[in-house]
Design a protein around this motif. Structure first.
Motif, PDB file in Angstrom:
ATOM      1  N   ARG A  77     -15.711 111.416  -1.087  1.00 25.17           N
ATOM      2  CA  ARG A  77     -15.499 110.332  -2.060  1.00 25.17           C
ATOM      3  C   ARG A  77     -16.408 109.178  -1.652  1.00 25.17           C
ATOM      4  NH1 ARG A  77     -11.214 107.941  -1.202  1.00 25.17           N
ATOM      5  NH2 ARG A  77     -10.524 107.347  -3.275  1.00 25.17           N
ATOM      6  N   VAL A  78     -17.208 108.688  -2.599  1.00 24.11           N
ATOM      7  CA  VAL A  78     -18.243 107.724  -2.228  1.00 24.11           C
ATOM      8  C   VAL A  78     -18.399 106.616  -3.285  1.00 24.11           C
ATOM      9  CG1 VAL A  78     -19.615 109.354  -0.872  1.00 24.11           C
ATOM     10  CG2 VAL A  78     -20.008 109.179  -3.342  1.00 24.11           C
ATOM     11  N   SER A  79     -18.960 105.510  -2.822  1.00 26.00           N
ATOM     12  CA  SER A  79     -19.459 104.475  -3.717  1.00 26.00           C
ATOM     13  C   SER A  79     -20.970 104.491  -3.577  1.00 26.00           C
ATOM     14  CB  SER A  79     -18.904 103.117  -3.291  1.00 26.00           C
ATOM     15  OG  SER A  79     -19.461 102.094  -4.095  1.00 26.00           O
ATOM     16  N   ASP A 133      -9.615 106.794   2.895  1.00 25.68           N
ATOM     17  CA  ASP A 133      -8.525 107.359   2.092  1.00 25.68           C
ATOM     18  C   ASP A 133      -7.774 106.323   1.268  1.00 25.68           C
ATOM     19  OD1 ASP A 133      -9.051 109.883   2.806  1.00 25.68           O
ATOM     20  OD2 ASP A 133      -7.584 109.987   4.451  1.00 25.68           O
ATOM     21  N   GLY A 134      -7.537 105.152   1.832  1.00 24.49           N
ATOM     22  CA  GLY A 134      -6.731 104.162   1.115  1.00 24.49           C
ATOM     23  C   GLY A 134      -7.461 103.428   0.001  1.00 24.49           C
ATOM     24  N   GLU A 138     -11.630 103.108  -8.292  1.00 19.87           N
ATOM     25  CA  GLU A 138     -11.959 101.855  -8.984  1.00 19.87           C
ATOM     26  C   GLU A 138     -12.218 100.724  -7.987  1.00 19.87           C
ATOM     27  OE1 GLU A 138      -8.845 101.383 -11.883  1.00 19.87           O
ATOM     28  OE2 GLU A 138      -7.630 100.215 -10.495  1.00 19.87           O
ATOM     29  N   GLU A 139     -11.489 100.717  -6.880  1.00 19.96           N
ATOM     30  CA  GLU A 139     -11.825  99.735  -5.837  1.00 19.96           C
ATOM     31  C   GLU A 139     -13.211 100.034  -5.267  1.00 19.96           C
ATOM     32  OE1 GLU A 139      -7.663  98.527  -3.702  1.00 19.96           O
ATOM     33  OE2 GLU A 139      -8.273 100.615  -3.528  1.00 19.96           O
ATOM     34  N   GLY A 140     -13.491 101.317  -5.098  1.00 25.13           N
ATOM     35  CA  GLY A 140     -14.792 101.728  -4.566  1.00 25.13           C
ATOM     36  C   GLY A 140     -15.937 101.302  -5.469  1.00 25.13           C
ATOM     37  N   ARG A 301     -11.332  97.365   2.039  1.00 27.60           N
ATOM     38  CA  ARG A 301     -10.425  98.213   2.811  1.00 27.60           C
ATOM     39  C   ARG A 301      -9.295  97.399   3.451  1.00 27.60           C
ATOM     40  NH1 ARG A 301     -12.486 102.140   7.651  1.00 27.60           N
ATOM     41  NH2 ARG A 301     -10.672 103.529   7.625  1.00 27.60           N
ATOM     42  N   SER A 302      -9.576  96.146   3.786  1.00 19.20           N
ATOM     43  CA  SER A 302      -8.555  95.307   4.423  1.00 19.20           C
ATOM     44  C   SER A 302      -7.387  95.028   3.485  1.00 19.20           C
ATOM     45  CB  SER A 302      -9.170  93.972   4.874  1.00 19.20           C
ATOM     46  OG  SER A 302      -9.355  93.113   3.749  1.00 19.20           O
ATOM     47  N   GLY A 303      -7.603  95.268   2.184  1.00 18.29           N
ATOM     48  CA  GLY A 303      -6.521  95.076   1.223  1.00 18.29           C
ATOM     49  C   GLY A 303      -6.266  93.619   0.878  1.00 18.29           C
TER      50      GLY A 303
END
Ligand SMILES: [Zn+2]
Ligand SMILES: [Zn+2]
Length: 342
Positions: A77-79, A133-134, A138-140, A301-303
């Protein structure tokens, strides 16, 4: 496969194109999320390239990897970013990777608003980050726009504690508001014409917002211990906004231009007010480079960013024309996300 073919802001058609064939060193990515960027709507900038498949905020899954690809495999899974710098020329070596000739020349094929995209070998090497994973697709897809923001803040010498004024709180301006807030800005303010976007700016970290014609400098002073903004970030290209930015920046402060001027007309400057005795810096930022993508991914990733709440519309590729309309009207749209697999 289906592609969203851009002819003009009001004419984006769903057309058929063959799935690209990959060669050695290349990969094929199945696109799951592809955001519409404000720059996709700059018709004057696109006019001599149409018809074209736009879209450069892209995340998906690698479904084919060519001979000799190292570091990535089918299923990752990539951006992915469309433009990549050489990291070896004069501009790259002096920290201006986004002005590199290679960056201007490179692109993925055919674009982000389609089902599958082919990454040339140099993009595989420099323009792919793996999604933890997290982190959702759409965030990517927001690694690229967040990368532009962290680059802009770095070039503007942002530090925690500064008062930041973001002019133009559309999708890009809101990211500046949110990232500056999360990174410890003292106070963040927003200026826009749209009450909806101003309300959004408050949600993402602005302590107060002003409508564009609202006596902004005086109101800033009243809420900021008598001072103007240490850092003014311009995410709108209207000449009036550019003129207003000069009136909103505090002594010793910086104005960061993060959007082009509408057209390319000359803009006049109150030279002595800005530079004589006041040490004001005017600077600019463009795009993002590999290091910015890594920094953006770490932040995502830090959310701590509120990216999910920024996405107001999720549409299938068949509705891309509607997506462009929504983004253009900007009535209740912030980030419009295209999901090409539905
Ligand atoms: Zn963009
Ligand atoms: Zn270069």
């Amino acid at each position: 496969m289906r592609v969203g073919m851009y002819y003009s802001n009001k004419d984006v058609r769903v057309e058929q194109k063959p799935v690209p064939k990959i060669g050695p060193g290349e990969v094929l990515v199945k696109i799951h999320a592809s955001g519409i960027c404000g720059s996709d709507l700059m018709e004057w900038y696109r006019a001599n390239r149409v018809p074209v498949v736009l879209g450069h905020e892209v995340a998906g899954e690698i479904v084919e990897a060519g001979e000799g690809v190292e570091g990535f495999k089918v299923g990752d899974r990539v951006s992915v970013t469309h433009h990549v710098p050489c990291l070896n020329c004069h501009y790259c070596r002096t920290g201006h990777e986004t002005t590199c000739d290679t960056l201007r020349r490179t692109n993925f094929d055919p674009g982000g608003f389609c089902e599958f995209v082919r990454l040339p070998a140099i993009n595989v090497q420099l323009g792919v980050v793996r999604l933890p994973d997290g982190v959702s697709y759409e965030e990517g897809s927001m690694v690229e726009p967040v990368g532009c923001v962290v680059r802009g803040l770095r070039l503007a010498r942002f530090r925690p504690g500064l008062t930041v004024l973001v002019m133009g709180t559309g999708a890009s301006g809101l990211l500046y508001v949110n990232v500056a807030f999360v990174l410890g800005a003292g106070r963040v303010f927003g200026v826009d014409l749209s009450p909806m976007r101003l309300e959004a700016a408050r949600t993402f970290g602005a302590i107060s917002t002003f409508e564009a014609e609202d006596g902004v400098p005086a109101r800033l002073r009243s809420m900021n211990e008598g001072r103007l903004a240490d850092l003014v970030i311009l995410c709108a290209g209207a000449p009036e906004a550019i003129a207003q930015s000069h009136r909103c920046v505090e002594r010793g402060g910086t104005v960061l231009f993060s959007a082009p001027c509408n057209g390319n007309q000359p803009v006049s400057l109150p030279f002595n007010d800005l530079f004589w005795r006041n040490e004001i810096t005017l600077t600019s930022t463009y795009g993002s480079a590999p290091a910015d993508s890594n920094e953006a991914l770490a932040l995502i990733r830090s959310g701590r960013l509120h990216l999910k709440n920024m996405i107001t519309h999720r549409l299938g590729l068949g509705e891309i024309g509607k997506g462009f309309r929504l983004a253009l009207e900007a009535r209740d749209a912030l980030k419009v996300m295209i999901e090409p697999q539905r």
